[in-house]
Scaffold this active site. Sequence first.
Site, mmCIF file in Angstrom:
data_model
loop_
_atom_site.group_PDB
_atom_site.id
_atom_site.type_symbol
_atom_site.label_atom_id
_atom_site.label_comp_id
_atom_site.label_asym_id
_atom_site.label_seq_id
_atom_site.Cartn_x
_atom_site.Cartn_y
_atom_site.Cartn_z
ATOM 1 N N CYS A 1 -19.571 -9.823 -104.987
ATOM 2 C CA CYS A 1 -18.182 -9.522 -105.086
ATOM 3 C C CYS A 1 -18.016 -8.769 -106.369
ATOM 4 O O CYS A 1 -17.141 -8.156 -106.808
ATOM 5 C CB CYS A 1 -17.288 -10.630 -105.053
ATOM 6 S SG CYS A 1 -17.405 -11.719 -103.588
ATOM 7 N N HIS B 1 -9.946 -8.046 -99.604
ATOM 8 C CA HIS B 1 -11.158 -8.025 -100.295
ATOM 9 C C HIS B 1 -12.118 -7.012 -99.880
ATOM 10 O O HIS B 1 -13.191 -7.667 -99.213
ATOM 11 C CB HIS B 1 -11.630 -9.598 -100.381
ATOM 12 C CG HIS B 1 -12.713 -9.619 -101.321
ATOM 13 N ND1 HIS B 1 -12.960 -8.914 -102.356
ATOM 14 C CD2 HIS B 1 -13.684 -10.991 -101.406
ATOM 15 C CE1 HIS B 1 -13.985 -9.567 -103.097
ATOM 16 N NE2 HIS B 1 -14.518 -10.402 -102.304
ATOM 17 N N CYS C 1 -7.849 -18.526 -97.304
ATOM 18 C CA CYS C 1 -8.833 -17.659 -97.532
ATOM 19 C C CYS C 1 -8.578 -16.087 -97.474
ATOM 20 O O CYS C 1 -7.458 -15.826 -97.026
ATOM 21 C CB CYS C 1 -9.764 -17.590 -96.067
ATOM 22 S SG CYS C 1 -10.495 -19.184 -95.821
#
Lengths: 157, 383
Positions: B85, B327, B203
């Site tokens: 990430c 994301h 999430c």
Amino acid sequence: MSDVSKGEIIISRTYPTIGLDLETVVQPGLFNYPLANGEKAALLANRCRSCGRTFFPKRSLCPECFVDGEMEEVKLDTRGIIYSTTVVTVPSPAGIKPPYAYGYVDLPANNVRVFALFAGADPRTFVPGQEVDLVVEPIMVNKQGQKVIGYKFRKVL
Amino acid sequence: MRDVFVTGVGMTVFGKHSDRSLRNLGYEACLNALKDAGVKPREVEAGYCGNALAAALQGETGVGQNAFWEVGISGIPVVNMENACASGSTALREGWLAITGGHYDMVIVAGIEKTVMPKGTPLNVGTAELETKLGDIFPGFFACIAQKHMEKYGTTREQMAKVSVKNHYNGSLNPYAQFQKLLTVEEVLNSPMIADPINLYSCCPNSDGAAAVILCSEKYARKTNGRSIRIVASVLTSGIYDSHRDFSGFEIEQRAAKKAYEMASLGPKDVNVVEVHDAFTICEILHYEGLGLCPLGEGGRLIDEGETELTGRVPVNPSGGLLAKGHPVGASGVAQIVELVWQLRGEAGKRQVKNPRVAVAQIMGGSKDTDTKGCTVHILVKD
């Protein structure tokens, strides 16, 4: 290899027709399996002969002592205390059916914390501080139809 | 060390881009950044591209060369970076290092990723790790972390849900965000359970998208668009993988933050706007503490008191964060910088924070032996 002439019993865990083992371990070298007669299941770790630090899963070199060839294989104590837990309620990409519980278990005798699945009928009953002990058992069936043997901790009755 | 400036920023809308390629997403972000900077492709001396999963998901490598070529950047050194990430923010740090070290005066940094898979396809990553083979999933690891934070500090499910509510509100004001929908605390708490106490709206989603920035040295910052923002700290740390570490905080982040504040000669009290790695709601609460926005254990209080809302003392994730903006793994670290530059310039539209001068970006990536593999902290200042 078994030697029939010496009267040994041949234990085949292989399908004779397709040559695929009926079962497989989740990762080689993690625990003693299959067990010899009278042997108890245990997780296998590496311990540094110089400082005594224990590593599970095994690592090749103690980062503190930095001396090659000082690691010895040890069996970890099978009793632990749960540090943290969760219950997964979605299918795992690895192939384990929900709900299943896992978390981290402290093994005070070896001063290590290990990641582990929890065994038992109701995965929601595991909480931090609980005393648990080790079992080696199938954790799922893989795509080839083999039982995958892994390790879990269950509540001490 | 020479000063480094962000002079141009650009990104794509984050979300599902099933009909677009990685290079096409990268093209849009890079073109927007070049146009914003007022810089021509031939002025760029090096390129850095963050991408985490193309090799695993699309079978594609060398994403940076492809995207940069699409905007006419070729012939220069191009490096592709993978740090989970933190891939995009690691690429940013490499660009920063090159300019601060005097090697180049103008570089491009991009983060490009596609992680939206056909429904029912699990992300097939990290499968060599023992934990993954034993059924560990990211929400489950963070569930264990949430449990320890709740146990030690009394943090509640409601406080965690409020992070999702806040970030979805911010995302609804951000045209680049994947989700434009408001959520209530009840909706978050009643969403399907994934790994107790982490449920669906705790999430971040899987996303496609790209972001890019143009970095330059001081002499070029004066020549470009006159809206350059100075990077006063760039820090990358890796884990120490101490299995006995206290799960209620991230040592890797506290170490990165301390170093970044020292580098910037600034402290947490100077910070006006922040973007953090809220992959799960509990993460944002831990990052408040890790970055020193509040004392350890008081992250829950901070969200309760509204201090991190757009109008609060220190707004966090004005973009909507990973939870609402989305994301696209390797792009997220660069997109945080895009948002903070917009905020510091006063160009953030409906989600504009009032007169910020100091901004912090934090992101971490990967998981190994109870720890995280990498963490970056960047501090930006409007001069």
